[in-house]
Design a protein around this motif. Sequence first.
Motif, PDB file in Angstrom:
ATOM      1  N   ILE A 138       0.820  -1.219   0.000  1.00 27.46           N
ATOM      2  CA  ILE A 138       0.000   0.000   0.000  1.00 27.46           C
ATOM      3  C   ILE A 138       0.852   1.267   0.000  1.00 27.46           C
ATOM      4  N   GLY A 139       2.175   1.113  -0.122  1.00 29.53           N
ATOM      5  CA  GLY A 139       3.051   2.282  -0.211  1.00 29.53           C
ATOM      6  C   GLY A 139       3.625   2.743   1.106  1.00 29.53           C
ATOM      7  N   MET A 140       3.579   1.886   2.111  1.00 30.36           N
ATOM      8  CA  MET A 140       4.021   2.283   3.447  1.00 30.36           C
ATOM      9  C   MET A 140       5.461   2.789   3.462  1.00 30.36           C
ATOM     10  N   MET A 141       6.389   2.017   2.872  1.00 33.27           N
ATOM     11  CA  MET A 141       7.797   2.418   2.905  1.00 33.27           C
ATOM     12  C   MET A 141       8.019   3.716   2.141  1.00 33.27           C
ATOM     13  N   SER A 142       7.343   3.882   1.023  1.00 30.63           N
ATOM     14  CA  SER A 142       7.485   5.111   0.249  1.00 30.63           C
ATOM     15  C   SER A 142       7.077   6.329   1.067  1.00 30.63           C
ATOM     16  N   LEU A 143       5.897   6.259   1.650  1.00 29.60           N
ATOM     17  CA  LEU A 143       5.375   7.423   2.360  1.00 29.60           C
ATOM     18  C   LEU A 143       6.146   7.703   3.648  1.00 29.60           C
ATOM     19  N   LEU A 144       6.537   6.648   4.358  1.00 26.88           N
ATOM     20  CA  LEU A 144       7.310   6.862   5.581  1.00 26.88           C
ATOM     21  C   LEU A 144       8.689   7.431   5.284  1.00 26.88           C
ATOM     22  N   THR A 145       9.261   7.024   4.146  1.00 24.33           N
ATOM     23  CA  THR A 145      10.540   7.607   3.746  1.00 24.33           C
ATOM     24  C   THR A 145      10.353   9.060   3.326  1.00 24.33           C
ATOM     25  N   ALA A 146       9.252   9.343   2.648  1.00 23.75           N
ATOM     26  CA  ALA A 146       8.996  10.700   2.154  1.00 23.75           C
ATOM     27  C   ALA A 146       8.871  11.721   3.277  1.00 23.75           C
ATOM     28  N   ILE A 147       8.396  11.293   4.450  1.00 23.21           N
ATOM     29  CA  ILE A 147       8.257  12.264   5.550  1.00 23.21           C
ATOM     30  C   ILE A 147       9.566  12.451   6.309  1.00 23.21           C
ATOM     31  N   ARG A 148      10.586  11.645   5.972  1.00 19.93           N
ATOM     32  CA  ARG A 148      11.856  11.724   6.694  1.00 19.93           C
ATOM     33  C   ARG A 148      13.001  12.300   5.863  1.00 19.93           C
ATOM     34  N   THR A 149      12.808  12.426   4.564  1.00 20.32           N
ATOM     35  CA  THR A 149      13.845  13.015   3.726  1.00 20.32           C
ATOM     36  C   THR A 149      13.197  13.777   2.575  1.00 20.32           C
ATOM     37  N   GLU A 150      13.822  14.868   2.180  1.00 13.60           N
ATOM     38  CA  GLU A 150      13.364  15.627   1.016  1.00 13.60           C
ATOM     39  C   GLU A 150      14.276  15.407  -0.181  1.00 13.60           C
ATOM     40  N   ASN A 151      15.226  14.461  -0.049  1.00 14.16           N
ATOM     41  CA  ASN A 151      16.198  14.251  -1.117  1.00 14.16           C
ATOM     42  C   ASN A 151      15.724  13.198  -2.126  1.00 14.16           C
ATOM     43  N   ILE A 152      14.443  13.276  -2.474  1.00 16.78           N
ATOM     44  CA  ILE A 152      13.829  12.384  -3.469  1.00 16.78           C
ATOM     45  C   ILE A 152      13.083  13.249  -4.462  1.00 16.78           C
ATOM     46  N   GLU A 153      13.324  13.014  -5.758  1.00 15.28           N
ATOM     47  CA  GLU A 153      12.663  13.819  -6.787  1.00 15.28           C
ATOM     48  C   GLU A 153      11.468  13.124  -7.409  1.00 15.28           C
ATOM     49  N   ARG A 154      11.382  11.798  -7.245  1.00 17.10           N
ATOM     50  CA  ARG A 154      10.321  11.049  -7.930  1.00 17.10           C
ATOM     51  C   ARG A 154      10.148   9.693  -7.273  1.00 17.10           C
ATOM     52  N   PHE A 155       8.893   9.249  -7.181  1.00 17.10           N
ATOM     53  CA  PHE A 155       8.567   7.917  -6.673  1.00 17.10           C
ATOM     54  C   PHE A 155       7.932   7.085  -7.782  1.00 17.10           C
ATOM     55  N   ILE A 156       8.346   5.818  -7.857  1.00 17.68           N
ATOM     56  CA  ILE A 156       7.714   4.844  -8.751  1.00 17.68           C
ATOM     57  C   ILE A 156       7.395   3.607  -7.909  1.00 17.68           C
TER      58      ILE A 156
END
Length: 288
Positions: free
Chosen positions: A100-118
């Motif tokens: 359901i995207g748990m790792m993606s979203l939890l990582t997104a709230i801890r770092t801003e050094n991501i430009e794109r998610f797939i």
Amino acid sequence: MNLTISNLPWYFRLGKWMIRNHIRGGYRLLDTAENLGLLDKIAQYPLNDRISINVPLNRSGTWWDREDVLQYDAPTVQLLASTIDMLPEPAIFIDCGADIGMMSLLTAIRTENIERFIAIEPNKKAFDILTENYRHLPIKSEVKFGAIGRTKGTGKLNSPEYLPDDDHARFISESKDGDIPIHTIDDLEIEPQKCIVLKLDVEGSELDAIMGAVETLTHAKRFIVDLEAHPLVAKRTHIDPIEILRQLNEIKPCHFTICEKPEIMLQLDKDFFAQVEAINYDIIAVSK
């Protein structure tokens, strides 16, 4: 369609309270509620002031409240985010077996050094919720239905004998009659000299996934790979996790960290479970 709620029902809160306080009957209460259809709901939890996540309550593997979500796989999420922070430029985060995207979203709230998610996910029920959760991300994101492998094709989802009722343990097998598309990372056509984060929760297809990502990883400026080492999966596939790490090290020399045992220095010439206790681990590989 399941109802989306922001306030958990009283019986769910009671069951979780009983479980946390080691009071008998909590699991039975939630199991009964699930069997009666009372958990056919989707809870929406805020992760921060910008991102929220939808979590189905009617899967026993996700009887999660907000506290469970925020603590999910905490050592791995924290180490992964801090490692991403050290990359020289924003990364492309590829979440394989995203659920359901748990790792993606939890990582997104801890770092801003991501430009794109797939995200790539083969379970249709999880995929629908994943699609909605990826809409909550504040940066460019996309979802693909299917599994990840060495070559393009089709496959079927199978349940292992040791966890026949667990959606999270289902694995893909190639089949010409399969209804699930199998993609490769190289099919994504990521442009060269990008920083890549590859999260693999693919229940035994890790080596195939990496073999299908050789071009992408070879031409990446830097890469991070997060994968699981599971003794029962290794026994089923006859692939020792160290073989996967050796393959990554052949693509580019890597540093490996066991998230739960960061003090252990892995030796690539020894079987993985000869070096650690035979339990589940998350490993983060970082190209040098």
